[in-house]
Design an enzyme around this catalytic site. Structure first.
Site, PDB file in Angstrom:
ATOM      1  N   TYR A 141      16.526 -18.076 -39.997  1.00 57.85           N
ATOM      2  CA  TYR A 141      17.320 -19.272 -40.311  1.00 57.85           C
ATOM      3  C   TYR A 141      16.618 -20.162 -41.337  1.00 57.85           C
ATOM      4  O   TYR A 141      17.248 -20.980 -41.984  1.00 57.85           O
ATOM      5  CB  TYR A 141      17.610 -20.090 -39.045  1.00 57.85           C
ATOM      6  CG  TYR A 141      18.538 -19.414 -38.052  1.00 57.85           C
ATOM      7  CD1 TYR A 141      19.115 -18.185 -38.328  1.00 57.85           C
ATOM      8  CD2 TYR A 141      18.829 -20.014 -36.844  1.00 57.85           C
ATOM      9  CE1 TYR A 141      19.943 -17.566 -37.422  1.00 57.85           C
ATOM     10  CE2 TYR A 141      19.675 -19.399 -35.925  1.00 57.85           C
ATOM     11  CZ  TYR A 141      20.219 -18.170 -36.216  1.00 57.85           C
ATOM     12  OH  TYR A 141      21.047 -17.566 -35.319  1.00 57.85           O
ATOM     13  N   LYS A 186      12.575  -6.867 -31.436  1.00 60.68           N
ATOM     14  CA  LYS A 186      13.237  -5.647 -31.926  1.00 60.68           C
ATOM     15  C   LYS A 186      12.147  -4.832 -32.621  1.00 60.68           C
ATOM     16  O   LYS A 186      12.217  -4.516 -33.820  1.00 60.68           O
ATOM     17  CB  LYS A 186      14.388  -6.041 -32.872  1.00 60.68           C
ATOM     18  CG  LYS A 186      15.285  -4.906 -33.297  1.00 60.68           C
ATOM     19  CD  LYS A 186      16.222  -4.422 -32.216  1.00 60.68           C
ATOM     20  CE  LYS A 186      17.028  -3.227 -32.714  1.00 60.68           C
ATOM     21  NZ  LYS A 186      17.721  -2.501 -31.656  1.00 60.68           N
ATOM     22  N   ASP A 219      18.513  -5.722 -27.720  1.00 61.83           N
ATOM     23  CA  ASP A 219      19.790  -5.118 -27.297  1.00 61.83           C
ATOM     24  C   ASP A 219      19.770  -4.838 -25.797  1.00 61.83           C
ATOM     25  O   ASP A 219      20.760  -5.069 -25.091  1.00 61.83           O
ATOM     26  CB  ASP A 219      20.118  -3.855 -28.110  1.00 61.83           C
ATOM     27  CG  ASP A 219      18.899  -3.048 -28.510  1.00 61.83           C
ATOM     28  OD1 ASP A 219      17.765  -3.508 -28.277  1.00 61.83           O
ATOM     29  OD2 ASP A 219      19.069  -1.940 -29.041  1.00 61.83           O
ATOM     30  N   ASP A 243      19.082 -17.703 -30.187  1.00 63.02           N
ATOM     31  CA  ASP A 243      20.363 -18.372 -30.417  1.00 63.02           C
ATOM     32  C   ASP A 243      21.479 -17.600 -29.720  1.00 63.02           C
ATOM     33  O   ASP A 243      22.326 -18.155 -29.009  1.00 63.02           O
ATOM     34  CB  ASP A 243      20.595 -18.414 -31.942  1.00 63.02           C
ATOM     35  CG  ASP A 243      21.744 -19.320 -32.333  1.00 63.02           C
ATOM     36  OD1 ASP A 243      22.292 -20.014 -31.457  1.00 63.02           O
ATOM     37  OD2 ASP A 243      22.102 -19.327 -33.528  1.00 63.02           O
ATOM     38  N   ASP A 247      23.503 -18.359 -25.686  1.00 63.61           N
ATOM     39  CA  ASP A 247      24.955 -18.518 -25.502  1.00 63.61           C
ATOM     40  C   ASP A 247      25.454 -17.532 -24.449  1.00 63.61           C
ATOM     41  O   ASP A 247      26.283 -17.863 -23.597  1.00 63.61           O
ATOM     42  CB  ASP A 247      25.707 -18.271 -26.820  1.00 63.61           C
ATOM     43  CG  ASP A 247      25.909 -19.561 -27.605  1.00 63.61           C
ATOM     44  OD1 ASP A 247      25.149 -20.525 -27.360  1.00 63.61           O
ATOM     45  OD2 ASP A 247      26.818 -19.594 -28.456  1.00 63.61           O
TER      46      ASP A 247
END
Ligand code: NAD
Length: 354
Positions: A141, A186, A219, A243, A247
């Site tokens: 970001y 990851k 994942d 992020d 959620d």
């Protein structure tokens, strides 16, 4: 001296939910004889309308001077033109960067009274108590962005120091909990993740040998958060993965409107905000759930002002109101009584004054 709290209501439902959190802080101050100096500032779309800037200089000064900042939410269709020079969301990124709040802390707890508000089956979400820690001021970001007509790129970059300091927050917080840290990355494809993983191994061996550290690919983490959420204790991850996972995790608790967050710097100064956005679809209708913002105010008292007892009283009051069956529409159930944003605030204040 009274603690200075910067208050940035922002856009959409931001001012509606902030109003209720301020009433709660006022009730706590009266009951405990403490004094908070509350100073309001502009951010996001409201700030663009008033000053042309999403993060005006006055707001920057307030954020740097304050002991803590309480924020509502920013953004909305009025300011969402992709070609616009100023965007509300950039104001929030600039605020986080200016305050140096690199560790975003989000507790996700399920309450028996809200099991029916979650899309997951009650037996899956019983007794979930996860602390998610998201790196907030680095990664993709904040990396260099490039765009030409047919190609675009966003750079994801992390330094050892950036990784180490957020992992240390996870280690310190896990000591006061069940002692298990899941570091999500990851590492099978990303170089930043491979550095993250090796820094985690070194840091935990050196500073937190008593804790149990496990690594999980993002994942798999997304899947396990739904299939066996009870097994997570502290989950720590980089900015973008955090992020998305937060959620997802919010749905365990029933609604985005329920969850608070704290973003902390090295010295415990912090930015406190609900995890939801400005919800333009329900703004101005008086039906937004103020619980996430009220609980963010409780986190502010705990982490930045050291007022643990007062924080716990607010959390208990919210809990009792939910147990009593009062609910905003987003968490309504067949057996509950529907409340407006203000009525929910009334009920929490009444519990605090009882
Ligand atoms: P959102 O979180 O605003 O809303 C998602 C859904 O959840 C909507 O249906 C909304 O009505 C509901 N919801 C959210 N908070 C609620 C609450 N307190 N009570 C009841 N229902 C609630 O996300 P979005 O719709 O994707 O984004 C809307 C705007 O908010 C965009 O401009 C986005 O950029 C911005 N945004 C800001 C922040 C922030 O300020 N931290 C975070 C996320 C999104």
């Amino acid at each position: 001296m009274a603690a200075l709290i910067g208050v940035l209501p922002g856009d959409g439902i931001g001012p509606e939910v902030i109003d209720q959190a301020l009433r709660v802080l006022d009730a706590i101050a009266r009951r405990s004889g403490r004094h908070f100096e509350l100073r309001q500032g502009l951010i996001g779309g409201a700030a663009i309308d008033a000053t042309g800037k999403a993060f005006p200089e006055d707001t920057r000064r307030l954020a740097l001077e304050a002991d803590a900042v309480l924020l509502g939410a920013v953004g909305g269709p009025k300011w969402s033109d992709p070609a616009a020079r100023e965007r509300p969301e950039q104001g929030l990124l600039d605020l986080r960067a200016a305050m140096g709040v690199y560790a975003n802390v989000r507790p996700v707890r399920t309450h028996p009274s809200l099991y029916d508000a979650s899309p997951l089956r009650p037996e899956r979400i019983r007794d979930v108590d996860i602390l998610v820690i998201r790196e907030l001021t680095g990664g993709i970001y904040f990396g260099a962005k490039q765009r030409d007509a047919d190609r675009a790129s966003d750079l994801c970059s992390y330094s050892r120091a950036e990784i180490e300091r957020v992992l240390r927050v996870a280690g310190v917080m896990a000591r006061g909990r069940r002692g298990r840290v899941t570091s999500v990355d990851k590492a099978n494809v990303l170089e930043t993740s491979r550095l993250w993983r090796s820094v985690a191994n070194e840091l935990f061996a050196r500073e937190f040998p008593e804790l149990q550290l496990e690594h999980m690919l993002v994942d798999a983490a997304a899947m396990h958060l739904l299939s066996r959420p009870r097994e997570f204790d502290v989950l720590v991850t980089e900015n973008m993965f955090g992020d998305i996972l937060t959620d997802e995790a919010s749905m365990l608790a029933g609604s985005m409107g329920m969850l608070p967050s704290a973003s902390l710097d090295e010295k415990g100064r912090g930015l406190y905000e609900p995890i939801h956005g400005s919800a333009p679809d329900i703004a101005g209708r008086g039906i937004a759930n103020p619980c996430g913002t009220i609980l963010s105010a409780a986190m502010l008292l705990r982490h930045s002002l050291g007022l643990e007892a007062e924080a716990a009283r607010i959390e208990n009051a919210v809990h009792e109101v939910l147990e009593s069956g009062l609910r905003t529409r987003d968490i309504a159930a067949a057996s509950s009584r529907e409340a407006t944003t203000v009525q929910m605030g009334d009920a929490v204040v009444a519990r605090l004054n009882a």
